[in-house]
Design a protein around this motif. Structure first.
Motif, PDB file in Angstrom:
ATOM      1  N   TYR A 311       0.826  -1.201   0.000  1.00  0.00           N
ATOM      2  CA  TYR A 311       0.000   0.000   0.000  1.00  0.00           C
ATOM      3  C   TYR A 311       0.865   1.257   0.000  1.00  0.00           C
ATOM      4  O   TYR A 311       1.903   1.316   0.662  1.00  0.00           O
ATOM      5  N   PHE A 312       0.400   2.253  -0.748  1.00  0.00           N
ATOM      6  CA  PHE A 312       1.116   3.519  -0.858  1.00  0.00           C
ATOM      7  C   PHE A 312       0.195   4.661  -0.427  1.00  0.00           C
ATOM      8  O   PHE A 312      -1.032   4.551  -0.516  1.00  0.00           O
ATOM      9  N   THR A 313       0.802   5.749   0.036  1.00  0.00           N
ATOM     10  CA  THR A 313       0.058   6.944   0.412  1.00  0.00           C
ATOM     11  C   THR A 313       0.655   8.147  -0.314  1.00  0.00           C
ATOM     12  O   THR A 313       1.616   8.014  -1.080  1.00  0.00           O
ATOM     13  N   ALA A 314       0.115   9.318  -0.037  1.00  0.00           N
ATOM     14  CA  ALA A 314       0.640  10.542  -0.653  1.00  0.00           C
ATOM     15  C   ALA A 314       2.105  10.760  -0.291  1.00  0.00           C
ATOM     16  O   ALA A 314       2.847  11.397  -1.039  1.00  0.00           O
ATOM     17  N   ALA A 315       2.542  10.211   0.847  1.00  0.00           N
ATOM     18  CA  ALA A 315       3.946  10.364   1.261  1.00  0.00           C
ATOM     19  C   ALA A 315       4.896   9.632   0.320  1.00  0.00           C
ATOM     20  O   ALA A 315       6.105   9.900   0.325  1.00  0.00           O
ATOM     21  N   ASP A 316       4.370   8.705  -0.484  1.00  0.00           N
ATOM     22  CA  ASP A 316       5.217   7.922  -1.397  1.00  0.00           C
ATOM     23  C   ASP A 316       5.231   8.488  -2.813  1.00  0.00           C
ATOM     24  O   ASP A 316       5.876   7.905  -3.692  1.00  0.00           O
ATOM     25  N   VAL A 317       4.542   9.595  -3.041  1.00  0.00           N
ATOM     26  CA  VAL A 317       4.502  10.189  -4.386  1.00  0.00           C
ATOM     27  C   VAL A 317       5.895  10.685  -4.754  1.00  0.00           C
ATOM     28  O   VAL A 317       6.543  11.410  -3.985  1.00  0.00           O
ATOM     29  N   VAL A 318       6.379  10.289  -5.932  1.00  0.00           N
ATOM     30  CA  VAL A 318       7.721  10.667  -6.377  1.00  0.00           C
ATOM     31  C   VAL A 318       7.661  11.542  -7.628  1.00  0.00           C
ATOM     32  O   VAL A 318       8.654  11.709  -8.320  1.00  0.00           O
ATOM     33  N   ARG A 319       6.510  12.088  -7.921  1.00  0.00           N
ATOM     34  CA  ARG A 319       6.402  13.085  -8.979  1.00  0.00           C
ATOM     35  C   ARG A 319       6.674  14.457  -8.354  1.00  0.00           C
ATOM     36  O   ARG A 319       7.298  14.575  -7.320  1.00  0.00           O
ATOM     37  N   HIS A 320       6.183  15.500  -8.971  1.00  0.00           N
ATOM     38  CA  HIS A 320       6.356  16.848  -8.433  1.00  0.00           C
ATOM     39  C   HIS A 320       5.762  16.916  -7.028  1.00  0.00           C
ATOM     40  O   HIS A 320       4.700  16.336  -6.766  1.00  0.00           O
ATOM     41  N   PRO A 321       6.424  17.615  -6.077  1.00  0.00           N
ATOM     42  CA  PRO A 321       5.909  17.692  -4.698  1.00  0.00           C
ATOM     43  C   PRO A 321       4.459  18.163  -4.615  1.00  0.00           C
ATOM     44  O   PRO A 321       3.737  17.791  -3.687  1.00  0.00           O
ATOM     45  N   LEU A 322       4.022  18.973  -5.581  1.00  0.00           N
ATOM     46  CA  LEU A 322       2.636  19.437  -5.563  1.00  0.00           C
ATOM     47  C   LEU A 322       1.648  18.291  -5.706  1.00  0.00           C
ATOM     48  O   LEU A 322       0.524  18.370  -5.202  1.00  0.00           O
ATOM     49  N   ILE A 326      -1.758  17.751  -3.637  1.00  0.00           N
ATOM     50  CA  ILE A 326      -3.055  17.664  -4.315  1.00  0.00           C
ATOM     51  C   ILE A 326      -3.810  16.420  -3.856  1.00  0.00           C
ATOM     52  O   ILE A 326      -5.014  16.465  -3.553  1.00  0.00           O
ATOM     53  N   ILE A 327      -3.100  15.281  -3.791  1.00  0.00           N
ATOM     54  CA  ILE A 327      -3.726  14.029  -3.361  1.00  0.00           C
ATOM     55  C   ILE A 327      -4.229  14.149  -1.925  1.00  0.00           C
ATOM     56  O   ILE A 327      -5.348  13.721  -1.599  1.00  0.00           O
ATOM     57  N   GLU A 328      -3.432  14.753  -1.055  1.00  0.00           N
ATOM     58  CA  GLU A 328      -3.848  14.928   0.343  1.00  0.00           C
ATOM     59  C   GLU A 328      -5.095  15.794   0.443  1.00  0.00           C
ATOM     60  O   GLU A 328      -5.988  15.527   1.255  1.00  0.00           O
ATOM     61  N   ALA A 329      -5.171  16.846  -0.380  1.00  0.00           N
ATOM     62  CA  ALA A 329      -6.342  17.730  -0.350  1.00  0.00           C
ATOM     63  C   ALA A 329      -7.600  16.984  -0.776  1.00  0.00           C
ATOM     64  O   ALA A 329      -8.661  17.122  -0.149  1.00  0.00           O
ATOM     65  N   TYR A 330      -7.504  16.176  -1.846  1.00  0.00           N
ATOM     66  CA  TYR A 330      -8.667  15.398  -2.292  1.00  0.00           C
ATOM     67  C   TYR A 330      -9.060  14.344  -1.260  1.00  0.00           C
ATOM     68  O   TYR A 330     -10.246  14.108  -1.015  1.00  0.00           O
ATOM     69  N   ASP A 331      -8.047  13.680  -0.652  1.00  0.00           N
ATOM     70  CA  ASP A 331      -8.353  12.679   0.387  1.00  0.00           C
ATOM     71  C   ASP A 331      -9.072  13.322   1.567  1.00  0.00           C
ATOM     72  O   ASP A 331     -10.017  12.755   2.124  1.00  0.00           O
ATOM     73  N   ALA A 333     -10.927  16.025   1.486  1.00  0.00           N
ATOM     74  CA  ALA A 333     -12.293  16.373   1.061  1.00  0.00           C
ATOM     75  C   ALA A 333     -13.190  15.135   1.047  1.00  0.00           C
ATOM     76  O   ALA A 333     -14.344  15.195   1.465  1.00  0.00           O
ATOM     77  N   ASP A 334     -12.636  13.998   0.582  1.00  0.00           N
ATOM     78  CA  ASP A 334     -13.421  12.761   0.583  1.00  0.00           C
ATOM     79  C   ASP A 334     -13.769  12.331   1.998  1.00  0.00           C
ATOM     80  O   ASP A 334     -14.860  11.846   2.266  1.00  0.00           O
ATOM     81  N   GLY A 335     -12.824  12.528   2.922  1.00  0.00           N
ATOM     82  CA  GLY A 335     -13.055  12.166   4.314  1.00  0.00           C
ATOM     83  C   GLY A 335     -14.160  12.988   4.930  1.00  0.00           C
ATOM     84  O   GLY A 335     -14.998  12.488   5.697  1.00  0.00           O
ATOM     85  N   GLN A 336     -14.219  14.280   4.593  1.00  0.00           N
ATOM     86  CA  GLN A 336     -15.280  15.152   5.118  1.00  0.00           C
ATOM     87  C   GLN A 336     -16.627  14.779   4.529  1.00  0.00           C
ATOM     88  O   GLN A 336     -17.644  14.819   5.203  1.00  0.00           O
ATOM     89  N   ALA A 337     -16.609  14.373   3.240  1.00  0.00           N
ATOM     90  CA  ALA A 337     -17.871  13.981   2.588  1.00  0.00           C
ATOM     91  C   ALA A 337     -18.443  12.731   3.227  1.00  0.00           C
ATOM     92  O   ALA A 337     -19.667  12.578   3.322  1.00  0.00           O
TER      93      ALA A 337
END
Length: 338
Positions: A311-322, A326-331, A333-337
């Motif tokens: 399993y991977f999380t946003a902490a494992d993203v190796v693309r641009h730091p943004l 972005i993934i954390e922000a969407y996660d 928002a999904d959690g609040q929904a």
């Protein structure tokens, strides 16, 4: 490696400095990078100031940051001594692994493994190394298990590392062919009828797999191996009725496979083969009401011996730091929904 670290006695009117001495000035130049950009990357990550003085680097900052910086720089210098390049990705990997190692007993163990390159994947064009602990565990699982799942957000290297492992096993003669597949599902938009023959129609869906493959093998060799059917890139629907023996098989974007498609694909596994399933549960493009085969397989197969789940999380993203933010922000928002 002959690197010495000296800490001068602290003074009351200046921050403490840790000095690292590097005997080979040519390697030190490579360590610093063009316009000292490698040093700047370490500085920004750790909140340090790194000053070059002859064959020495002076680390100015908090003691904890100095210790981390010294270990990272020594690890990178060791890479250079072994004849391996230092890229921004390598620096990012050293920083991540050092931070994870410092959080547990045996602080230097993981950095030592990184120095020795135990988890590197060698291909024709490049050597690939995991940059996070989750990626290291995933790479280990790819080589240890006949069936592996990699689940997590985009940009965490799930497919890239799987294709790299497949190319490595093919080069070493562990498998006779590489088969890469993904469902031909549009990502939230209707593209209509595509022109051309069947290959022309499905290639746009398969392009990410072509991109990964071309990173590890010369283009002419890829074309030749595809012509010889030693490398196949095909939609998931084309797997029905086949037995995939002595092959390294990757199913990408598995969240877009239905339950029946997933069962069909998993039962294709033949003798001498390895199979990797990758997907992101947050990016399901199936029609409303259609259950994702990835979720179903995860719940049904987790307890079966010989099958690994990484399993991977946003902490494992190796693309641009943004991308991670972005993934954390969407996660969130999904959690609040929910």
């Amino acid at each position: 490696m002959a690197i010495s670290a000296l800490t001068p006695p602290p003074t009351t009117d200046a921050p403490s400095e840790v000095f690292l001495e590097f005997p080979d000035n040519r390697l030190l130049i490579d360590l610093c990078g063009e316009f000292d950009r490698n040093l700047a990357q370490v500085e920004n990550a750790l909140g340090l100031q790194i000053l070059r003085r002859g064959n020495n680097l002076a680390l100015v900052g908090e003691p904890e940051a100095q210790t981390k910086g010294a270990e990272v720089l020594q690890a990178l210098y060791t890479r250079l001594e072994a004849g391996r390049a230092v890229t921004p990705g390598d620096i990012d990997g050293a920083l991540r692994l050092q931070s994870a190692a410092a959080a547990q007993d045996g602080v230097g163990d993981q950095l030592e493994m990184f120095k020795r390159g135990e988890y590197e994947i060698r291909t024709r064009k490049k050597t690939v190394e995991p940059r996070t602990d989750a990626q290291k565990a995933y790479v280990e699982a790819l080589f240890k298990n006949e069936l592996s799942f990699g689940i997590g957000p985009a940009g965490t290297g799930k497919t890239y590392l799987a294709v790299a492992a497949g190319v490595s096993m093919f080069i070493n003669g562990n498998v006779e062919k590489i088969i890469l597949s993904r469902p031909a599902v549009e990502a939230g938009e209707r593209l209509g009828f595509l022109p051309g023959d069947m290959k022309d129609k499905v290639d746009p869906y398969m392009q990410p797999l072509y991109d990964a493959l071309n990173d590890f093998l010369p283009g002419k060799q890829v074309a030749k191996l595809m012509e010889e059917k030693k490398i196949e890139i095909a939609p998931l629907a084309f797997m029905r009725g086949r037995t995939l023996s002595n092959a390294f098989v990757v199913l990408d974007e598995a969240q877009n496979a239905t339950t029946m498609q997933m069962k069909m694909f998993l039962t294709r596994l033949g003798e001498g083969s390895r199979m990797v399933i990758t997907g992101d549960r947050s990016q399901v493009d199936l029609p409303r009401g259609v259950k994702s085969g990835l979720r179903d397989a995860e719940s049904l197969l987790k307890q079966i011996k010989g099958i690994s789940f990484s399993y991977f999380t946003a902490a494992d993203v190796v693309r641009h730091p943004l991308v991670a933010r972005i993934i954390e922000a969407y996660d969130a928002a999904d959690g609040q929904a929910d």
